[in-house]
Design a protein around this motif. Sequence first.
Motif, PDB file in Angstrom:
ATOM      1  N   THR A  31      45.981 113.437 -27.603  1.00 52.11           N
ATOM      2  CA  THR A  31      45.650 112.081 -27.174  1.00 52.11           C
ATOM      3  C   THR A  31      45.612 112.059 -25.648  1.00 52.11           C
ATOM      4  O   THR A  31      46.499 112.619 -24.997  1.00 52.11           O
ATOM      5  CB  THR A  31      46.711 111.082 -27.669  1.00 52.11           C
ATOM      6  N   PRO A  32      44.600 111.422 -25.036  1.00 56.23           N
ATOM      7  CA  PRO A  32      44.564 111.368 -23.574  1.00 56.23           C
ATOM      8  C   PRO A  32      45.879 110.838 -23.003  1.00 56.23           C
ATOM      9  O   PRO A  32      46.482 109.911 -23.557  1.00 56.23           O
ATOM     10  CB  PRO A  32      43.404 110.408 -23.291  1.00 56.23           C
ATOM     11  N   HIS A  33      46.293 111.432 -21.909  1.00 56.23           N
ATOM     12  CA  HIS A  33      47.522 110.980 -21.260  1.00 56.23           C
ATOM     13  C   HIS A  33      47.280 109.747 -20.397  1.00 56.23           C
ATOM     14  O   HIS A  33      48.230 108.998 -20.113  1.00 56.23           O
ATOM     15  CB  HIS A  33      48.097 112.113 -20.403  1.00 56.23           C
ATOM     16  N   ALA A  34      46.028 109.536 -19.983  1.00 61.36           N
ATOM     17  CA  ALA A  34      45.701 108.393 -19.131  1.00 61.36           C
ATOM     18  C   ALA A  34      44.258 107.973 -19.370  1.00 61.36           C
ATOM     19  O   ALA A  34      43.413 108.786 -19.783  1.00 61.36           O
ATOM     20  CB  ALA A  34      45.903 108.751 -17.661  1.00 61.36           C
ATOM     21  N   ASN A  35      43.988 106.698 -19.100  1.00 64.29           N
ATOM     22  CA  ASN A  35      42.621 106.164 -19.111  1.00 64.29           C
ATOM     23  C   ASN A  35      42.466 105.344 -17.836  1.00 64.29           C
ATOM     24  O   ASN A  35      43.154 104.347 -17.639  1.00 64.29           O
ATOM     25  CB  ASN A  35      42.397 105.282 -20.344  1.00 64.29           C
ATOM     26  N   GLN A  36      41.603 105.808 -16.958  1.00 62.37           N
ATOM     27  CA  GLN A  36      41.396 105.135 -15.671  1.00 62.37           C
ATOM     28  C   GLN A  36      40.202 104.198 -15.813  1.00 62.37           C
ATOM     29  O   GLN A  36      39.077 104.636 -16.027  1.00 62.37           O
ATOM     30  CB  GLN A  36      41.161 106.183 -14.580  1.00 62.37           C
ATOM     31  N   ILE A  37      40.467 102.889 -15.674  1.00 58.92           N
ATOM     32  CA  ILE A  37      39.429 101.886 -15.899  1.00 58.92           C
ATOM     33  C   ILE A  37      39.426 100.855 -14.772  1.00 58.92           C
ATOM     34  O   ILE A  37      40.393 100.733 -14.025  1.00 58.92           O
ATOM     35  CB  ILE A  37      39.616 101.176 -17.266  1.00 58.92           C
ATOM     36  N   ARG A  38      38.342 100.118 -14.667  1.00 56.03           N
ATOM     37  CA  ARG A  38      38.252  99.036 -13.679  1.00 56.03           C
ATOM     38  C   ARG A  38      39.196  97.923 -14.119  1.00 56.03           C
ATOM     39  O   ARG A  38      39.114  97.435 -15.241  1.00 56.03           O
ATOM     40  CB  ARG A  38      36.805  98.545 -13.600  1.00 56.03           C
TER      41      ARG A  38
ATOM     42  N   PRO B 270      41.406  97.820  -7.762  1.00 57.70           N
ATOM     43  CA  PRO B 270      42.361  96.726  -7.962  1.00 57.70           C
ATOM     44  C   PRO B 270      42.082  95.518  -7.063  1.00 57.70           C
ATOM     45  O   PRO B 270      42.589  94.427  -7.320  1.00 57.70           O
ATOM     46  CB  PRO B 270      43.714  97.367  -7.620  1.00 57.70           C
ATOM     47  N   LEU B 271      41.239  95.720  -6.045  1.00 57.65           N
ATOM     48  CA  LEU B 271      40.821  94.604  -5.174  1.00 57.65           C
ATOM     49  C   LEU B 271      39.383  94.205  -5.489  1.00 57.65           C
ATOM     50  O   LEU B 271      38.738  93.535  -4.683  1.00 57.65           O
ATOM     51  CB  LEU B 271      40.953  95.001  -3.696  1.00 57.65           C
ATOM     52  N   ALA B 272      38.896  94.614  -6.665  1.00 57.02           N
ATOM     53  CA  ALA B 272      37.524  94.299  -7.091  1.00 57.02           C
ATOM     54  C   ALA B 272      36.512  94.742  -6.033  1.00 57.02           C
ATOM     55  O   ALA B 272      35.562  94.027  -5.713  1.00 57.02           O
ATOM     56  CB  ALA B 272      37.376  92.815  -7.403  1.00 57.02           C
TER      57      ALA B 272
END
Length: 273
Positions: free
Chosen positions: A166-173, A199-201
């Motif tokens: 299972t992925p350890h992380a998912n990096q998303i907007r 995180p600041l769009a």
Amino acid sequence: MPALIDTFTLSNGVTIPKIGFGTWQIPDGPVAYDSVAAALEAGYRHIDTARAYGNEASVGRAIRDSGIPRDEIFVTTKLPAEVKNADAARASFETTMSALEMDYVDLYLIHAPWPWNDMGSDHRAGNIEVWKVLEEVYDAKRSRSIGVSNFNVADLENLASATDITPHANQIRWFVGFTQGDTTAYCKERDILVEGYSPLATGAILDNADVASIAAKYDKSVAQLCIRYLLEKDVLPLPKTTTPSRIVENADVDFVISGSDLEFLDGLTDTTA
């Protein structure tokens, strides 16, 4: 600053500093080198790059030149989104490692489930194929953890149906007003760390009056409030700036947002208008 020392623990037991320094859109050469050097000088120990950013060589050089032991810095990089077959994935990883001049990375991600020029297209089979290459990289201890980026629930379910890790992380907007509730909940149920980029769009949230009014209550900048908001939600923020004073400011987030203010921020939508 404690926020730079605090860590999350991935499902495999690897610890990852709670704030990362993002390098998206920072050009290779002196700008990338100086920005990473400034972040390390400010106390950051988590640097996020990608082959697609074109700056891995400068990032790697800044890390080496810092004098900080390699095992004290958490380095993330990514397989380009358009790579969807095993041979190309293996070759790309070797190119990345040569550019970084490192023996291992700490987190290696599939950058997106589809090529950027064909967003939303179906690459389910290709994602499974390249994920198995990431599993090889992980098993060989050339990356201490592996994950994905920009994957939604369907993309994650597709991997789970045909792979072992299972992925350890998912990096998303992820930012105030755009919190990807379904994907975030799915990841938390499965102990997949959510990392929030932009995180600041990408700066668009900085002029939002509602967010500014909450930030003022804590005598903090909008940027600091937005970064703290992610931490309050157990999402790892990846702020990006090339300005040394802002690099320091973005890590000065050791305060607590009250429950009522969190609820107010949770209720905001369209914060980039």
